[in-house]
Design a protein around this motif. Structure first.
Motif, PDB file in Angstrom:
ATOM      1  N   MET A   1       0.853  -1.183   0.000  1.00  0.00           N
ATOM      2  CA  MET A   1       0.000   0.000   0.000  1.00  0.00           C
ATOM      3  C   MET A   1       0.893   1.237   0.000  1.00  0.00           C
ATOM      4  SD  MET A   1      -2.908   1.035   2.710  1.00  0.00           S
ATOM      5  CE  MET A   1      -4.313   1.818   2.028  1.00  0.00           C
ATOM      6  N   ARG A   2       0.470   2.248  -0.696  1.00  0.00           N
ATOM      7  CA  ARG A   2       1.264   3.458  -0.843  1.00  0.00           C
ATOM      8  C   ARG A   2       1.497   4.150   0.514  1.00  0.00           C
ATOM      9  NH1 ARG A   2      -0.138   7.080  -5.613  1.00  0.00           N
ATOM     10  NH2 ARG A   2       1.734   6.257  -6.487  1.00  0.00           N
ATOM     11  N   PHE A   3       0.468   4.184   1.379  1.00  0.00           N
ATOM     12  CA  PHE A   3       0.630   4.848   2.668  1.00  0.00           C
ATOM     13  C   PHE A   3       1.707   4.162   3.491  1.00  0.00           C
ATOM     14  CE2 PHE A   3      -0.086   5.354   7.171  1.00  0.00           C
ATOM     15  CZ  PHE A   3      -0.080   6.731   7.275  1.00  0.00           C
ATOM     16  N   GLU A   4       1.700   2.840   3.489  1.00  0.00           N
ATOM     17  CA  GLU A   4       2.704   2.119   4.280  1.00  0.00           C
ATOM     18  C   GLU A   4       4.117   2.443   3.789  1.00  0.00           C
ATOM     19  OE1 GLU A   4       1.073  -1.836   3.818  1.00  0.00           O
ATOM     20  OE2 GLU A   4       0.594  -1.866   5.965  1.00  0.00           O
ATOM     21  N   GLU A   5       4.295   2.558   2.473  1.00  0.00           N
ATOM     22  CA  GLU A   5       5.609   2.908   1.937  1.00  0.00           C
ATOM     23  C   GLU A   5       6.031   4.301   2.406  1.00  0.00           C
ATOM     24  OE1 GLU A   5       5.168   2.602  -2.273  1.00  0.00           O
ATOM     25  OE2 GLU A   5       4.781   0.451  -2.215  1.00  0.00           O
ATOM     26  N   ALA A   6       5.094   5.247   2.355  1.00  0.00           N
ATOM     27  CA  ALA A   6       5.404   6.600   2.816  1.00  0.00           C
ATOM     28  C   ALA A   6       5.672   6.606   4.318  1.00  0.00           C
ATOM     29  CB  ALA A   6       4.249   7.555   2.484  1.00  0.00           C
ATOM     30  N   TYR A   7       4.912   5.822   5.066  1.00  0.00           N
ATOM     31  CA  TYR A   7       5.086   5.749   6.516  1.00  0.00           C
ATOM     32  C   TYR A   7       6.458   5.175   6.874  1.00  0.00           C
ATOM     33  CZ  TYR A   7       4.251   4.497  11.396  1.00  0.00           C
ATOM     34  OH  TYR A   7       4.358   4.368  12.757  1.00  0.00           O
ATOM     35  N   VAL A   8       6.834   4.091   6.204  1.00  0.00           N
ATOM     36  CA  VAL A   8       8.136   3.476   6.463  1.00  0.00           C
ATOM     37  C   VAL A   8       9.265   4.446   6.103  1.00  0.00           C
ATOM     38  CG1 VAL A   8       9.701   1.635   5.718  1.00  0.00           C
ATOM     39  CG2 VAL A   8       7.322   1.105   6.247  1.00  0.00           C
ATOM     40  N   GLY A   9       9.126   5.139   4.984  1.00  0.00           N
ATOM     41  CA  GLY A   9      10.141   6.131   4.597  1.00  0.00           C
ATOM     42  C   GLY A   9      10.240   7.260   5.595  1.00  0.00           C
ATOM     43  N   TRP A  10       9.092   7.689   6.131  1.00  0.00           N
ATOM     44  CA  TRP A  10       9.087   8.776   7.117  1.00  0.00           C
ATOM     45  C   TRP A  10       9.690   8.324   8.443  1.00  0.00           C
ATOM     46  CZ3 TRP A  10       5.934   9.285  11.615  1.00  0.00           C
ATOM     47  CH2 TRP A  10       6.092  10.513  12.262  1.00  0.00           C
ATOM     48  N   THR A  11       9.312   7.110   8.911  1.00  0.00           N
ATOM     49  CA  THR A  11       9.851   6.637  10.199  1.00  0.00           C
ATOM     50  C   THR A  11      11.342   6.342  10.095  1.00  0.00           C
ATOM     51  OG1 THR A  11       9.129   4.397   9.655  1.00  0.00           O
ATOM     52  CG2 THR A  11       7.684   5.715  11.075  1.00  0.00           C
ATOM     53  N   ALA A  12      11.813   5.942   8.913  1.00  0.00           N
ATOM     54  CA  ALA A  12      13.243   5.660   8.738  1.00  0.00           C
ATOM     55  C   ALA A  12      14.052   6.939   8.573  1.00  0.00           C
ATOM     56  CB  ALA A  12      13.456   4.758   7.522  1.00  0.00           C
ATOM     57  N   GLY A  13      13.367   8.076   8.389  1.00  0.00           N
ATOM     58  CA  GLY A  13      14.070   9.348   8.243  1.00  0.00           C
ATOM     59  C   GLY A  13      14.483   9.667   6.824  1.00  0.00           C
ATOM     60  N   ARG A  14      14.056   8.850   5.864  1.00  0.00           N
ATOM     61  CA  ARG A  14      14.399   9.116   4.470  1.00  0.00           C
ATOM     62  C   ARG A  14      13.503  10.178   3.862  1.00  0.00           C
ATOM     63  NH1 ARG A  14      14.174   3.415   4.301  1.00  0.00           N
ATOM     64  NH2 ARG A  14      12.248   3.624   3.108  1.00  0.00           N
ATOM     65  N   LEU A  15      12.308  10.362   4.436  1.00  0.00           N
ATOM     66  CA  LEU A  15      11.343  11.334   3.930  1.00  0.00           C
ATOM     67  C   LEU A  15      10.917  12.281   5.037  1.00  0.00           C
ATOM     68  CD1 LEU A  15       8.884   8.970   2.000  1.00  0.00           C
ATOM     69  CD2 LEU A  15      10.611  10.424   0.992  1.00  0.00           C
ATOM     70  N   THR A  16      10.645  13.493   4.679  1.00  0.00           N
ATOM     71  CA  THR A  16      10.024  14.425   5.619  1.00  0.00           C
ATOM     72  C   THR A  16       8.512  14.234   5.519  1.00  0.00           C
ATOM     73  OG1 THR A  16       9.825  16.181   3.991  1.00  0.00           O
ATOM     74  CG2 THR A  16      11.881  16.104   5.276  1.00  0.00           C
ATOM     75  N   GLN A  17       7.782  14.857   6.451  1.00  0.00           N
ATOM     76  CA  GLN A  17       6.330  14.762   6.371  1.00  0.00           C
ATOM     77  C   GLN A  17       5.827  15.388   5.079  1.00  0.00           C
ATOM     78  OE1 GLN A  17       4.321  16.304   9.797  1.00  0.00           O
ATOM     79  NE2 GLN A  17       4.769  14.498  11.037  1.00  0.00           N
ATOM     80  N   ALA A  18       6.464  16.469   4.656  1.00  0.00           N
ATOM     81  CA  ALA A  18       6.037  17.139   3.421  1.00  0.00           C
ATOM     82  C   ALA A  18       6.236  16.229   2.208  1.00  0.00           C
ATOM     83  CB  ALA A  18       6.812  18.440   3.239  1.00  0.00           C
ATOM     84  N   GLU A  19       7.357  15.522   2.154  1.00  0.00           N
ATOM     85  CA  GLU A  19       7.612  14.626   1.027  1.00  0.00           C
ATOM     86  C   GLU A  19       6.661  13.430   1.035  1.00  0.00           C
ATOM     87  OE1 GLU A  19      12.384  15.388   0.415  1.00  0.00           O
ATOM     88  OE2 GLU A  19      11.726  13.945   1.913  1.00  0.00           O
ATOM     89  N   ALA A  20       6.405  12.878   2.240  1.00  0.00           N
ATOM     90  CA  ALA A  20       5.478  11.755   2.338  1.00  0.00           C
ATOM     91  C   ALA A  20       4.080  12.193   1.908  1.00  0.00           C
ATOM     92  CB  ALA A  20       5.464  11.212   3.755  1.00  0.00           C
ATOM     93  N   ALA A  21       3.674  13.400   2.317  1.00  0.00           N
ATOM     94  CA  ALA A  21       2.363  13.918   1.920  1.00  0.00           C
ATOM     95  C   ALA A  21       2.305  14.111   0.412  1.00  0.00           C
ATOM     96  CB  ALA A  21       2.084  15.234   2.646  1.00  0.00           C
TER      97      ALA A  21
END
Length: 170
Positions: A1-21
């Motif tokens: 699921m796309r949200f889970e990918e964004a969530y994992v990237g955000w929790t790992a520090g690879r993405l900011t909240q703005a990028e995940a959004a």
């Protein structure tokens, strides 16, 4: 699921909240709401709860669900197209306005971003380090060149007036 990918990237520090959004096609505030629902209820918290309720306009629920799925398919295809362009660093002006902080972070990492208007590139944002540096003027060479020019007794104002009058035929 796309949200889970964004969530994992955000929790790992690879993405900011703005990028995940931006990846999800929502604003940062909605992403934070999704985070709260996901962390407390899991994937079930992300399901749109309004679809399960009867419409206050007395429309049949099954009809609403089928309309929603048609809209979802259209939006899903639309956002896939947008995010395919985003991976190349191209954003429409409206997207750039909505996600400026994420775009600036992307530029700060050294990537070039192209802004488009109706699908045509209109501007490019580049990192400050890549901007062309203006050459410094050699003042000694400039003075030397100016000394070779003939001296004119006529002021610049008089010269411009004369040229204007000659052009007008007066």
């Amino acid at each position: 699921m796309r949200f889970e990918e964004a969530y994992v990237g955000w929790t790992a520090g690879r993405l900011t909240q703005a990028e995940a959004a931006l990846i999800l096609g929502v604003c940062e505030r909605s992403f934070r709401r999704y985070l709260g629902r996901y962390e407390t209820l899991g994937l079930g918290g992300l399901i749109e709860r309004r679809l399960e309720q009867a419409s206050n306009r007395l429309a049949p629920v099954d009809g609403l669900k089928s309309l929603h799925m048609l809209g979802y398919d259209y939006l899903h295809d639309h956002y896939q197209q947008i995010f395919a362009e985003d991976s190349m660093g191209a954003y429409s002006v409206a997207e750039a306005k909505a996600h400026l902080s994420a775009i600036l972070e992307q530029v700060a990492r050294g990537e070039e971003v192209t802004l488009t208007k109706r699908g045509k590139p209109v501007a490019r944002i580049v990192p400050a380090e890549q901007l062309p540096v203006k050459p410094k003027i050699d003042l000694v060479a400039l003075r030397k060149f100016r000394s070779t020019l003939p001296y004119s007794r006529m002021s610049a104002t008089e010269m411009i007036r004369k040229m204007r009058d000659e052009e007008a035929g007066w």
